[in-house]
Design an enzyme around this catalytic site. Structure first.
Site, short mmCIF file in Angstrom:
data_model
loop_
_atom_site.label_atom_id
_atom_site.label_comp_id
_atom_site.label_asym_id
_atom_site.label_seq_id
_atom_site.Cartn_x
_atom_site.Cartn_y
_atom_site.Cartn_z
N TYR A 124 -0.25 -43.11 -26.79
CA TYR A 124 0.81 -44.00 -27.22
C TYR A 124 0.46 -45.32 -26.85
O TYR A 124 0.66 -46.13 -27.84
CB TYR A 124 1.98 -43.72 -25.98
CG TYR A 124 3.22 -44.41 -25.75
CD1 TYR A 124 4.24 -44.29 -26.86
CD2 TYR A 124 3.57 -45.37 -24.97
CE1 TYR A 124 5.22 -44.78 -26.83
CE2 TYR A 124 4.92 -46.18 -25.01
CZ TYR A 124 5.56 -45.97 -25.85
OH TYR A 124 6.71 -46.61 -25.80
N TYR A 169 -0.61 -57.33 -42.01
CA TYR A 169 0.51 -57.69 -42.93
C TYR A 169 0.94 -59.06 -42.95
O TYR A 169 1.46 -59.73 -43.90
CB TYR A 169 1.73 -56.62 -42.96
CG TYR A 169 1.23 -55.39 -43.71
CD1 TYR A 169 0.02 -54.70 -43.27
CD2 TYR A 169 1.99 -54.97 -44.77
CE1 TYR A 169 -0.26 -53.51 -44.18
CE2 TYR A 169 1.64 -53.80 -45.58
CZ TYR A 169 0.54 -53.14 -45.24
OH TYR A 169 0.02 -51.88 -45.78
P1 NAD Z 1 13.68 -42.24 -28.17
O1 NAD Z 1 12.66 -41.11 -27.97
O2 NAD Z 1 15.00 -41.89 -27.42
O3 NAD Z 1 13.72 -42.48 -29.68
C1 NAD Z 1 12.73 -42.48 -30.49
C2 NAD Z 1 13.27 -41.77 -32.04
O4 NAD Z 1 12.30 -42.06 -32.77
C3 NAD Z 1 13.96 -40.51 -31.83
O5 NAD Z 1 15.17 -40.06 -32.32
C4 NAD Z 1 12.87 -39.65 -32.50
O6 NAD Z 1 13.36 -38.65 -33.14
C5 NAD Z 1 12.46 -40.72 -33.71
N1 NAD Z 1 11.22 -40.55 -34.18
C6 NAD Z 1 9.86 -40.02 -33.43
N2 NAD Z 1 8.92 -39.95 -34.28
C7 NAD Z 1 9.52 -39.92 -35.67
C8 NAD Z 1 8.95 -39.68 -36.85
N3 NAD Z 1 7.52 -39.60 -37.10
N4 NAD Z 1 9.74 -39.86 -37.97
C9 NAD Z 1 11.24 -40.27 -37.66
N5 NAD Z 1 11.50 -40.34 -36.62
C10 NAD Z 1 10.87 -40.24 -35.65
O7 NAD Z 1 12.93 -43.50 -27.44
P2 NAD Z 1 13.62 -45.04 -27.45
O8 NAD Z 1 13.53 -45.26 -25.94
O9 NAD Z 1 14.88 -45.11 -28.05
O10 NAD Z 1 12.36 -45.66 -27.89
C11 NAD Z 1 12.59 -46.37 -29.36
C12 NAD Z 1 11.38 -47.32 -29.50
O11 NAD Z 1 11.22 -48.30 -28.65
C13 NAD Z 1 10.11 -46.46 -29.28
O12 NAD Z 1 9.27 -47.08 -30.48
C14 NAD Z 1 9.39 -46.99 -28.20
O13 NAD Z 1 7.98 -46.97 -28.29
C15 NAD Z 1 9.91 -48.07 -28.02
N6 NAD Z 1 9.95 -48.59 -26.50
C16 NAD Z 1 11.17 -48.19 -25.79
C17 NAD Z 1 11.20 -48.62 -24.50
C18 NAD Z 1 12.26 -48.06 -23.40
O14 NAD Z 1 12.34 -48.16 -22.22
N7 NAD Z 1 13.40 -47.45 -24.11
C19 NAD Z 1 10.07 -49.20 -23.91
C20 NAD Z 1 9.10 -49.79 -24.70
C21 NAD Z 1 9.20 -49.50 -26.22
#
Ligand code: NAD
Ligand code: UDP
Length: 319
Positions: free
Chosen positions: A150, A164
Site C-alpha cells: 500500500y 504527468y
Molecule cells: P474503500 O475500500 O471503502 O473504497 C475503495 C473503493 O475502490 C472500493 O469501492 C473498491 O471496490 C474500489 N476499487 C479497489 N480497487 C479497484 C480497482 N482495481 N478498480 C476499480 N475499483 C477498485 O476505501 P476508502 O476509505 O473509500 O478509500 C478511498 C481512497 O482514499 C483510497 O485510494 C484510499 O487509499 C484513500 N485513503 C483513504 C483514507 C481513509 O481514511 N478513508 C485514508 C488515506 C487514503
C-alpha cells in the site's frame, strides 16, 4: 454541467463524494470493481439520471477505451483498498491499482485535458520520525513488510502524478489523506473506528492492538470531501501534494475509552499483538491546505464520533 469521473465510487469516500457532486448538478461517471466497495453504497443515487456506473477494474488497459470516458472535465482517482486488513489480502491488486490504474487515469486525463485529483495517503510517511508530518518530509517506509504494498504503491502513484504534471503540464493534484471516518465505513472494514464502535454497540471486547499508545488523528468524512472538491477547483493546487486531515491527535487506548463512554457500553477493552510496522504516531500538519485552499476541518472528534455512533446504531438495529 460538468462531467466528472470517480474511480472507487462504491467505496466509503467515493460514494460520499458522488452524492455531493450529484447534488450540485454534475454528471458523474463512477467506476468500481466491488473489491472492497458495495452495491449498497450506490443505492442513494443509482437511479439519478446524471449517474452512470461502470463495473470495471481500472488497472486494466481497456478502461481507456470506454466511450463514457470522453469529453470529461475532472477525475477523482480513489480506487484502491484502504483498510490494512483488505489491502494485505490483495497486495498485488493494491500495487496495480495505484500504479497502472493511476497511469491509466492520467492517460485519460491527458487525452481529455481534464483535471485529476489522486488520493494518496498519510501512509507515504510510513512510521514517521517527524511529528506532525508536513508535506516536505520524505517519510520512513519499510519496503519489506506487510504494509509496503500500500505505502509503496501510493508512493509510486504519486511519482506517476509528478511525471504527468512535469512532462505534460496537466492540472494534477495529490491529496495525502489522513484517517477519515464516518458510518459509511463497512462494519467489517477492519479500521479502528468501525471496529471499536461495532464492538462497543454489540457489547463485544474492544480490541486494542499493542499497548494502545500509538496515535492517529481522525477527520470526519464531510471535511475530507470538502477539501477534495476545493483542491479540484483551485489552480494553486496544481502540481501540489497537500495533507488533508484533522490535527486532533489521540492515542488508540484513549479512543477506545472515549468510544466506550460515548456508547455507554459495558464492553471490556482487551489487548492484542501490534501488527508489524504499525506507525507509532500520526498527525497532519495542515498549514498548506489552509494556505492554498483556505480549508480547515470543522468537525471535532467527539462530534464526529457521536454522529457515527448514532448511524451505526441504526444500521445494527435495522439488521
Ligand atoms: P474503500 O475500500 O471503502 O473504497 C475503495 C473503493 O475502490 C472500493 O469501492 C473498491 O471496490 C474500489 N476499487 C479497489 N480497487 C479497484 C480497482 N482495481 N478498480 C476499480 N475499483 C477498485 O476505501 P476508502 O476509505 O473509500 O478509500 C478511498 C481512497 O482514499 C483510497 O485510494 C484510499 O487509499 C484513500 N485513503 C483513504 C483514507 C481513509 O481514511 N478513508 C485514508 C488515506 C487514503
Ligand atoms: N487498531 C486497533 N484495534 C483495531 C483496529 C485497529 O488497536 O481493532 C489500531 C491499529 O493497530 C492502528 C490504529 O488502530 O494503530 C489505526 O488502525 P487502522 O487500521 O484504522 O488504520 P491505519 O492508520 O493503521 O492505516
Amino acid at each position: 454541467m460538468k462531467k466528472i469521473v470517480i474511480t472507487g465510487v462504491a467505496g466509503f469516500l467515493g460514494s460520499h463524494l458522488a452524492k455531493v457532486l450529484l447534488s450540485k448538478n454534475n454528471k458523474v461517471i463512477g467506476l468500481d470493481n466491488f473489491s472492497t466497495g458495495k452495491k449498497q453504497n450506490l443505492l442513494a443515487f443509482s437511479s439519478n439520471p446524471n449517474f452512470i456506473f461502470i463495473d470495471m477494474d481500472v488497472s486494466l488497459e481497456k478502461v481507456k477505451e470506454l466511450d463514457e470516458l470522453n469529453d470529461i472535465d475532472e477525475i477523482y482517482h480513489l480506487a484502491s483498498p484502504a483498510s490494512p486488513a483488505f489491502y494485505q489480502k490483495s497486495p498485488f491488486d493494491t500495487i496495480a491499482v495505484n500504479t497502472i490504474g493511476t497511469k491509466n487515469m492520467l492517460d485519460i486525463a491527458k487525452r481529455n485535458k481534464a483535471k485529476l485529483v489522486y488520493l494518496s495517503t498519510s501512509e507515504v510517511y510510513g512510521d514517521p520520525e517527524i511529528h506532525p508530518q508536513h508535506e516536505d518530509y520524505n517519510g520512513s517506509v519499510n519496503t519489506w513488510g506487510p504494509r509496503a504494498c500500500y505505502d509503496e504503491g501510493k508512493r509510486l502513484g504519486e511519482v506517476f502524478c509528478y511525471l504527468y504534471y512535469e512532462l505534460f503540464n496537466l492540472q494534477i493534484k495529490v491529496a495525502r489523506i489522513f484517517n477519515t471516518y464516518s458510518a459509511g465505513l463497512r462494519n467489517d472494514d477492519g479500521r479502528v473506528i468501525s471496529n471499536f464502535i461495532t464492538q462497543a454497540l454489540k457489547g463485544e471486547n474492544i480490541t486494542v492492538y499493542g499497548d494502545g499508545t500509538q496515535t492517529r488523528s481522525f477527520c470526519y468524512v464531510d471535511d475530507t470531501i470538502k477539501a477534495l472538491m476545493l483542491m479540484m477547483d483551485n489552480d494553486m493546487a496544481n502540481g501540489e501534494l497537500i495533507n488533508i486531515g484533522n490535527s486532533e491527535e489521540i492515542s488508540v487506548i484513549k479512543l477506545a475509552e472515549l468510544i466506550k463512554k460515548l456508547t455507554n457500553s459495558s464492553s471490556v477493552i482487551t489487548f492484542h499483538p501490534l501488527p508489524q510496522d504499525d506507525p507509532k504516531q500520526r498527525c497532519p500538519n495542515t498549514k498548506k491546505a489552509n494556505r492554498i485552499l483556505g480549508w480547515e476541518p470543522k468537525t471535532t472528534l467527539e462530534e464526529g464520533l457521536l454522529k457515527t455512533i448514532e448511524a451505526y446504531r441504526t444500521k445494527l438495529n435495522d439488521k
